[in-house]
Design a protein around this motif. Sequence first.
Motif, short mmCIF file in Angstrom:
data_model
loop_
_atom_site.label_atom_id
_atom_site.label_comp_id
_atom_site.label_asym_id
_atom_site.label_seq_id
_atom_site.Cartn_x
_atom_site.Cartn_y
_atom_site.Cartn_z
N MET A 1 11.47 -5.22 4.40
CA MET A 1 10.34 -5.05 5.58
C MET A 1 9.22 -5.92 5.10
SD MET A 1 9.15 -1.76 7.47
CE MET A 1 7.34 -1.20 6.49
N ASP A 2 8.82 -6.66 6.01
CA ASP A 2 7.66 -7.66 5.70
C ASP A 2 6.46 -7.17 6.53
OD1 ASP A 2 8.98 -9.51 4.01
OD2 ASP A 2 9.57 -10.83 5.83
N ILE A 3 5.24 -7.22 5.84
CA ILE A 3 3.99 -6.63 6.33
C ILE A 3 3.20 -7.77 6.71
CG2 ILE A 3 1.83 -5.36 6.01
CD1 ILE A 3 3.25 -3.74 4.13
N ASP A 4 2.94 -8.07 8.08
CA ASP A 4 1.99 -9.35 8.29
C ASP A 4 0.74 -9.30 7.86
OD1 ASP A 4 1.38 -7.06 10.11
OD2 ASP A 4 1.07 -8.40 11.94
N ALA A 5 0.08 -10.20 8.20
CA ALA A 5 -1.29 -10.27 7.40
C ALA A 5 -2.22 -9.23 7.91
CB ALA A 5 -1.82 -11.88 7.69
N ALA A 6 -2.41 -9.42 9.50
CA ALA A 6 -3.30 -8.17 9.98
C ALA A 6 -3.06 -6.82 9.44
CB ALA A 6 -2.91 -8.26 11.31
N MET A 7 -2.01 -6.57 9.25
CA MET A 7 -1.73 -4.89 8.65
C MET A 7 -1.81 -4.98 7.11
SD MET A 7 -0.80 -1.96 9.39
CE MET A 7 -0.11 -2.03 10.83
N ARG A 8 -1.76 -6.01 6.24
CA ARG A 8 -2.12 -6.13 5.23
C ARG A 8 -3.76 -5.79 5.08
NH1 ARG A 8 -0.08 -10.74 3.18
NH2 ARG A 8 1.81 -10.26 3.80
N ARG A 9 -4.69 -6.68 5.91
CA ARG A 9 -5.71 -6.49 6.04
C ARG A 9 -6.26 -5.16 6.22
NH1 ARG A 9 -8.34 -8.93 10.66
NH2 ARG A 9 -6.57 -10.05 10.62
N LYS A 10 -5.85 -4.33 7.21
CA LYS A 10 -6.18 -3.31 7.35
C LYS A 10 -5.78 -2.03 6.49
CE LYS A 10 -5.08 -3.96 12.46
NZ LYS A 10 -4.23 -3.44 13.56
N ILE A 11 -4.88 -2.37 5.76
CA ILE A 11 -4.52 -1.33 4.68
C ILE A 11 -5.63 -1.68 3.57
CG2 ILE A 11 -2.92 -0.81 2.85
CD1 ILE A 11 -0.55 -1.73 4.83
N VAL A 12 -5.99 -2.63 3.35
CA VAL A 12 -6.79 -3.06 2.15
C VAL A 12 -8.05 -2.61 2.53
CG1 VAL A 12 -8.13 -5.07 1.07
CG2 VAL A 12 -5.40 -5.10 1.17
N VAL A 13 -8.62 -2.84 3.78
CA VAL A 13 -10.00 -2.40 4.04
C VAL A 13 -10.05 -0.67 4.12
CG1 VAL A 13 -11.45 -2.33 6.27
CG2 VAL A 13 -10.39 -4.39 5.48
N SER A 14 -9.02 0.02 4.52
CA SER A 14 -8.83 1.30 4.35
C SER A 14 -9.08 1.85 2.98
CB SER A 14 -7.65 1.95 5.25
OG SER A 14 -7.35 1.53 6.45
N ILE A 15 -8.07 1.13 2.26
CA ILE A 15 -8.09 1.63 0.70
C ILE A 15 -9.45 1.70 0.05
CG2 ILE A 15 -7.09 1.07 -1.48
CD1 ILE A 15 -4.39 0.64 -0.03
N VAL A 16 -10.12 0.44 0.48
CA VAL A 16 -11.70 -0.06 -0.04
C VAL A 16 -12.66 1.26 0.58
CG1 VAL A 16 -13.26 -1.65 -0.22
CG2 VAL A 16 -11.09 -2.18 -0.62
N SER A 17 -12.45 1.49 1.57
CA SER A 17 -13.40 2.32 2.54
C SER A 17 -13.19 3.93 1.61
CB SER A 17 -13.20 2.28 3.77
OG SER A 17 -13.43 1.04 4.33
N VAL A 18 -12.03 4.40 1.52
CA VAL A 18 -11.66 5.58 0.76
C VAL A 18 -11.78 5.60 -0.41
CG1 VAL A 18 -9.97 7.15 0.28
CG2 VAL A 18 -9.80 6.29 2.53
N GLY A 19 -11.82 4.49 -1.21
CA GLY A 19 -12.26 4.30 -2.57
C GLY A 19 -13.81 4.25 -2.75
N ALA A 20 -14.69 3.86 -1.97
CA ALA A 20 -15.92 3.79 -1.81
C ALA A 20 -16.49 5.23 -1.45
CB ALA A 20 -16.60 2.86 -0.78
N PHE A 21 -15.87 5.78 -0.65
CA PHE A 21 -16.04 7.30 -0.43
C PHE A 21 -15.82 8.23 -1.49
CE2 PHE A 21 -14.58 11.33 1.48
CZ PHE A 21 -15.84 11.83 1.75
N PHE A 22 -14.97 7.90 -2.05
CA PHE A 22 -14.78 8.68 -3.45
C PHE A 22 -15.62 8.47 -4.52
CE2 PHE A 22 -12.58 9.26 -7.62
CZ PHE A 22 -12.15 10.58 -7.58
N ALA A 23 -16.07 7.15 -4.84
CA ALA A 23 -17.02 6.72 -5.59
C ALA A 23 -18.38 7.31 -5.46
CB ALA A 23 -16.96 5.35 -5.93
#
Length: 64
Positions: A1-23
């Motif tokens: 299953m391939d993940i397109d570039a737009a979905m990959r960007r959404k995943i990365v931004v979400s993970i970074v946002s949650v990481g910043a919240f945790f920090a």
Amino acid sequence: MDIDAAMRRKIVVSIVSVGAFFALFVGIGATFGPDLGETGGLALVGAIALFVLVMAGVGVILQD
């Protein structure tokens, strides 16, 4: 299953946002210690409100 570039960007931004919240939570805990007190509690509430607003903004920006 391939993940397109737009979905990959959404995943990365979400993970970074949650990481910043945790920090931010860890930073508040380190600053105010185990007994947060009134000021630390207000800082936590502010961090939660900021997280909600940031995630809403990210959602608006990343919508298709």
